[in-house]
Design a protein around this motif. Structure first.
Motif, PDB file in Angstrom:
ATOM      1  N   PRO A 293       0.807  -1.228   0.000  1.00 31.41           N
ATOM      2  CA  PRO A 293       0.000   0.000   0.000  1.00 31.41           C
ATOM      3  C   PRO A 293       0.835   1.270   0.000  1.00 31.41           C
ATOM      4  O   PRO A 293       0.544   2.217   0.715  1.00 31.41           O
ATOM      5  N   MET A 294       1.903   1.294  -0.777  1.00 30.11           N
ATOM      6  CA  MET A 294       2.687   2.524  -0.889  1.00 30.11           C
ATOM      7  C   MET A 294       3.512   2.487  -2.173  1.00 30.11           C
ATOM      8  O   MET A 294       3.604   1.456  -2.841  1.00 30.11           O
ATOM      9  N   VAL A 295       4.085   3.623  -2.494  1.00 25.69           N
ATOM     10  CA  VAL A 295       4.902   3.721  -3.693  1.00 25.69           C
ATOM     11  C   VAL A 295       6.087   2.763  -3.593  1.00 25.69           C
ATOM     12  O   VAL A 295       6.604   2.500  -2.504  1.00 25.69           O
ATOM     13  N   ASP A 296       6.479   2.209  -4.707  1.00 26.92           N
ATOM     14  CA  ASP A 296       7.629   1.310  -4.755  1.00 26.92           C
ATOM     15  C   ASP A 296       8.897   2.090  -4.408  1.00 26.92           C
ATOM     16  O   ASP A 296       9.226   3.084  -5.043  1.00 26.92           O
ATOM     17  N   LEU A 297       9.623   1.634  -3.380  1.00 29.62           N
ATOM     18  CA  LEU A 297      10.838   2.322  -2.948  1.00 29.62           C
ATOM     19  C   LEU A 297      12.098   1.743  -3.574  1.00 29.62           C
ATOM     20  O   LEU A 297      13.198   2.247  -3.308  1.00 29.62           O
ATOM     21  N   GLY A 298      11.962   0.698  -4.372  1.00 26.51           N
ATOM     22  CA  GLY A 298      13.119   0.011  -4.924  1.00 26.51           C
ATOM     23  C   GLY A 298      14.085   0.942  -5.650  1.00 26.51           C
ATOM     24  O   GLY A 298      13.715   1.555  -6.656  1.00 26.51           O
ATOM     25  N   GLY A 299      15.303   1.056  -5.142  1.00 23.07           N
ATOM     26  CA  GLY A 299      16.341   1.861  -5.777  1.00 23.07           C
ATOM     27  C   GLY A 299      16.159   3.361  -5.651  1.00 23.07           C
ATOM     28  O   GLY A 299      16.952   4.131  -6.205  1.00 23.07           O
ATOM     29  N   LYS A 300      15.136   3.822  -4.926  1.00 24.51           N
ATOM     30  CA  LYS A 300      14.824   5.253  -4.852  1.00 24.51           C
ATOM     31  C   LYS A 300      15.663   5.952  -3.775  1.00 24.51           C
ATOM     32  O   LYS A 300      16.172   5.332  -2.841  1.00 24.51           O
ATOM     33  N   HIS A 301      15.771   7.289  -3.920  1.00 25.43           N
ATOM     34  CA  HIS A 301      16.371   8.123  -2.889  1.00 25.43           C
ATOM     35  C   HIS A 301      15.278   8.501  -1.892  1.00 25.43           C
ATOM     36  O   HIS A 301      14.264   9.113  -2.268  1.00 25.43           O
ATOM     37  N   VAL A 302      15.468   8.146  -0.624  1.00 25.46           N
ATOM     38  CA  VAL A 302      14.464   8.382   0.416  1.00 25.46           C
ATOM     39  C   VAL A 302      15.117   9.124   1.576  1.00 25.46           C
ATOM     40  O   VAL A 302      16.245   8.815   1.965  1.00 25.46           O
ATOM     41  N   ALA A 303      14.395  10.089   2.143  1.00 25.55           N
ATOM     42  CA  ALA A 303      14.914  10.822   3.305  1.00 25.55           C
ATOM     43  C   ALA A 303      13.822  10.949   4.356  1.00 25.55           C
ATOM     44  O   ALA A 303      12.640  11.077   4.031  1.00 25.55           O
ATOM     45  N   VAL A 304      14.243  10.918   5.603  1.00 25.66           N
ATOM     46  CA  VAL A 304      13.349  11.252   6.702  1.00 25.66           C
ATOM     47  C   VAL A 304      13.818  12.569   7.286  1.00 25.66           C
ATOM     48  O   VAL A 304      15.022  12.825   7.382  1.00 25.66           O
ATOM     49  N   ILE A 305      12.873  13.414   7.649  1.00 22.18           N
ATOM     50  CA  ILE A 305      13.201  14.697   8.266  1.00 22.18           C
ATOM     51  C   ILE A 305      12.863  14.584   9.746  1.00 22.18           C
ATOM     52  O   ILE A 305      11.701  14.406  10.125  1.00 22.18           O
ATOM     53  N   GLY A 306      13.883  14.639  10.599  1.00 19.73           N
ATOM     54  CA  GLY A 306      13.698  14.478  12.029  1.00 19.73           C
ATOM     55  C   GLY A 306      14.794  13.608  12.611  1.00 19.73           C
ATOM     56  O   GLY A 306      15.517  12.923  11.872  1.00 19.73           O
ATOM     57  N   GLY A 307      14.920  13.619  13.934  1.00 15.00           N
ATOM     58  CA  GLY A 307      16.001  12.875  14.572  1.00 15.00           C
ATOM     59  C   GLY A 307      15.577  12.040  15.752  1.00 15.00           C
ATOM     60  O   GLY A 307      16.426  11.623  16.550  1.00 15.00           O
ATOM     61  N   GLY A 308      14.286  11.741  15.872  1.00 13.21           N
ATOM     62  CA  GLY A 308      13.810  10.923  16.979  1.00 13.21           C
ATOM     63  C   GLY A 308      13.714   9.456  16.602  1.00 13.21           C
ATOM     64  O   GLY A 308      14.068   9.052  15.488  1.00 13.21           O
ATOM     65  N   ASN A 309      13.217   8.653  17.540  1.00 18.84           N
ATOM     66  CA  ASN A 309      13.076   7.224  17.276  1.00 18.84           C
ATOM     67  C   ASN A 309      12.125   6.948  16.121  1.00 18.84           C
ATOM     68  O   ASN A 309      12.335   6.020  15.341  1.00 18.84           O
ATOM     69  N   THR A 310      11.069   7.743  16.004  1.00 23.62           N
ATOM     70  CA  THR A 310      10.122   7.559  14.906  1.00 23.62           C
ATOM     71  C   THR A 310      10.800   7.783  13.567  1.00 23.62           C
ATOM     72  O   THR A 310      10.562   7.049  12.599  1.00 23.62           O
ATOM     73  N   ALA A 311      11.657   8.801  13.505  1.00 20.62           N
ATOM     74  CA  ALA A 311      12.390   9.076  12.266  1.00 20.62           C
ATOM     75  C   ALA A 311      13.265   7.885  11.879  1.00 20.62           C
ATOM     76  O   ALA A 311      13.287   7.459  10.714  1.00 20.62           O
ATOM     77  N   LEU A 312      13.971   7.328  12.850  1.00 16.38           N
ATOM     78  CA  LEU A 312      14.849   6.195  12.547  1.00 16.38           C
ATOM     79  C   LEU A 312      14.039   4.946  12.213  1.00 16.38           C
ATOM     80  O   LEU A 312      14.435   4.165  11.341  1.00 16.38           O
ATOM     81  N   ASP A 313      12.903   4.750  12.871  1.00 10.15           N
ATOM     82  CA  ASP A 313      12.040   3.627  12.513  1.00 10.15           C
ATOM     83  C   ASP A 313      11.593   3.727  11.056  1.00 10.15           C
ATOM     84  O   ASP A 313      11.570   2.736  10.327  1.00 10.15           O
ATOM     85  N   ALA A 314      11.253   4.941  10.642  1.00  2.95           N
ATOM     86  CA  ALA A 314      10.761   5.144   9.280  1.00  2.95           C
ATOM     87  C   ALA A 314      11.862   4.909   8.246  1.00  2.95           C
ATOM     88  O   ALA A 314      11.659   4.196   7.253  1.00  2.95           O
ATOM     89  N   ILE A 315      13.028   5.492   8.452  1.00  2.00           N
ATOM     90  CA  ILE A 315      14.069   5.393   7.422  1.00  2.00           C
ATOM     91  C   ILE A 315      14.679   3.998   7.384  1.00  2.00           C
ATOM     92  O   ILE A 315      15.032   3.488   6.311  1.00  2.00           O
ATOM     93  N   ARG A 316      14.763   3.332   8.527  1.00  2.00           N
ATOM     94  CA  ARG A 316      15.270   1.963   8.520  1.00  2.00           C
ATOM     95  C   ARG A 316      14.262   1.026   7.855  1.00  2.00           C
ATOM     96  O   ARG A 316      14.646   0.041   7.216  1.00  2.00           O
ATOM     97  N   SER A 317      12.977   1.341   7.976  1.00  2.00           N
ATOM     98  CA  SER A 317      11.952   0.572   7.256  1.00  2.00           C
ATOM     99  C   SER A 317      12.072   0.798   5.759  1.00  2.00           C
ATOM    100  O   SER A 317      11.952  -0.144   4.968  1.00  2.00           O
TER     101      SER A 317
END
Length: 484
Positions: A293-317
């Motif tokens: 249920p989301m855009v294909d992330l394969g090979g894409k450039h992805v960034a999270v804005i923020g420095g909390g645990n939620t930010a790291l959970d998102a970018i590591r996912s």
């Protein structure tokens, strides 16, 4: 109800010798392997590692670890039971104060609480309290006999819990042990609140949460999903028509915040809440078993804005979903990052690119409504702001473009107004959070209590649990006395 447990003295090593025992390393998946899967990163202590770590405890006469625990877990006593080999006794000891030990053993920032107060930490590494708690909770689950879980004699009083996040579950667990009839209402289709929609599988497996909920059901807690209190049923209807004697509101703070910069409307820009919900509750991490249920992330450039645990959970996912490059954009330095030290370490090991002292000022379109890049600026730290951290200040002439297909906003959340707007006389502050007494969690409405993020704003799981415990005690006193 938990059984009372006697705790033996360690008497294993002299105090000076205990200080020489190194902290036992938590076994974990290798970084390159775990960056490709959603299996839990930390693998847990073996029996031998747990007892070896427990031996390090100094048996402080006045344990600051317990004083600094928001739910007051008796650390010294449960650690003594580990050394003695009574792991089920250790579990019972923890459950006297903590109904979610398998959760807190995994996601609580112990370095800010129990381990931060550990006397050993002044000279060597503090006792691995979180790792030991996790070991005990997992051991209990493997050897648990649900038929031996005792239920308290009924008081005849009914309590409604609104929200099944950490504060609600804690309040429910404490109240049912006092003999009250407790029913938890959850808006989503799965119990756990932020624990299930906000924390990824590799940090907190859904199986762990379900096991904790099963334990609570065996204790007598009732659960009902797909109930949006304030829409499906109101607080007044729960109390006046359905006969609840008290209500605890623990709905969290799940309304996403954005920066208000140009281009945030573009396809490819997510809030962290939406992004993680799509992964965790809508099973994007199990594609193709589930439709992604989301855009294909394969090979894409992805960034999270923020420095909390939620930010790291998102970018590591995002990395695990195939992102080619995964960035953390954080406007302060790494020293100011609120994320747990262990999570930062794990993210770096997995290949996450930390761009600190960096902030986006505009998201750029590809001309077809999709994100193609972020225009960013470099920052430098000025004088401290109201948070006590040094304020980030843009550096003139430092603008640059960062190619991006997906940006995830993890800069905080605010209060969802549904319950407040449908409960006359329930006082809120100027930011929309419910006003509640810090000691009792009582609100302006008789019989209505509130705690966790819906009162304080975004905080940690263990702080929300602390509010749930205070509320449960206060509710019990109110139901027993009838006075407000």
């Amino acid at each position: 109800m938990t059984r009372p447990v006697k705790t033996p003295s360690l008497n294993v090593l002299p105090l000076k010798e205990r200080m020489k025992v190194p902290r036992q390393h938590m076994p974990e998946q290798a970084p390159k392997l775990r960056a490709t899967n959603f299996t839990e990163v930390n693998l847990g202590y073996s029996t031998e590692l747990a007892r070896q770590e427990a031996i390090r405890c100094l048996e402080c006469a006045k344990p600051a670890c317990t004083d600094k625990c928001p739910v007051g877990v008796k650390v010294r006593e449960f650690v003594q039971l580990i050394v003695a080999g009574d792991f089920m006794g250790a579990a019972a000891k923890i459950r006297e104060d903590n109904v979610l030990p398998a959760v807190t053993g995994r996601v609580c920032p112990q370095e800010d609480h129990c381990e931060g107060g550990c006397l050993m930490g002044k000279k060597v590494q503090s006792l691995g309290i979180g790792y030991l708690e996790r070991f005990v909770a997992d051991y209990e689950q493997q050897h648990l006999d649900f038929t031996k879980i005792r239920k308290a004699p009924s008081t005849g009083k009914k309590v409604a819990i609104v929200g099944s996040g950490p504060s609600g579950l804690t309040a429910a667990g404490d109240l049912v042990q006092k003999g009250h009839q407790v029913r938890v209402f959850e808006a989503l289709h799965e119990i756990g609140g932020v624990l299930v929609y906000g924390i990824p599988e590799f940090r907190l497996p859904k199986k762990i949460i379900r096991e904790q909920v099963d334990y609570m059901q065996a204790m007598g807690v009732e659960f009902e999903t797909d109930v949006v209190v304030g829409r499906t049923v109101t607080i007044d209807e729960l109390m006046n028509e359905e006969g609840y004697d008290a209500v605890f509101i623990g709905t969290g703070a799940g309304l996403p915040q954005f920066m208000g910069i140009r281009g945030e409307h573009l396809n490819g820009v997510y809030s962290a809440n939406e992004f993680l919900t799509r992964i965790n509750l809508m099973h994007a991490y199990e594609f193709p078993r589930y439709d992604e249920p989301m855009v294909d992330l394969g090979g894409k450039h992805v960034a999270v804005i923020g420095g909390g645990n939620t930010a790291l959970d998102a970018i590591r996912s995002a990395l695990r979903l195939g992102a080619g490059t995964a960035y953390v954009l954080y406007r302060r330095s790494e020293n100011e990052m609120p994320a747990r030290t262990e999570e930062v370490k794990h993210a770096k090991q997995e290949g996450i690119d930390f761009q600190v002292l960096t902030a986006p000022v505009e998201f750029l379109s590809d001309g077809n409504g999709w994100l193609k890049a972020a225009r960013c600026v470099r920052m430098e730290l000025g004088e401290p702001d109201s948070s006590g951290r040094r304020r980030p200040v843009p550096m003139p002439g430092s603008d640059f473009e960062l190619p991006l297909s997906v940006a995830i906003m993890a800069i905080g959340t605010s209060a969802n107004p549904i319950v407040q707007s449908t409960t006359p006389g329930l006082q809120t502050n100027k930011r929309g959070y419910i006003q509640a007494d810090e000691a009792t969690q009582r609100t302006s409405r008789k019989g209505v209590f509130a705690g966790g993020d819906i009162v304080t704003g975004s905080a940690t799981v263990i702080l929300a649990m602390g509010a749930g415990r205070r509320a449960a005690q206060s509710i019990h006193e109110y139901l027993a006395s009838g006075t407000w």
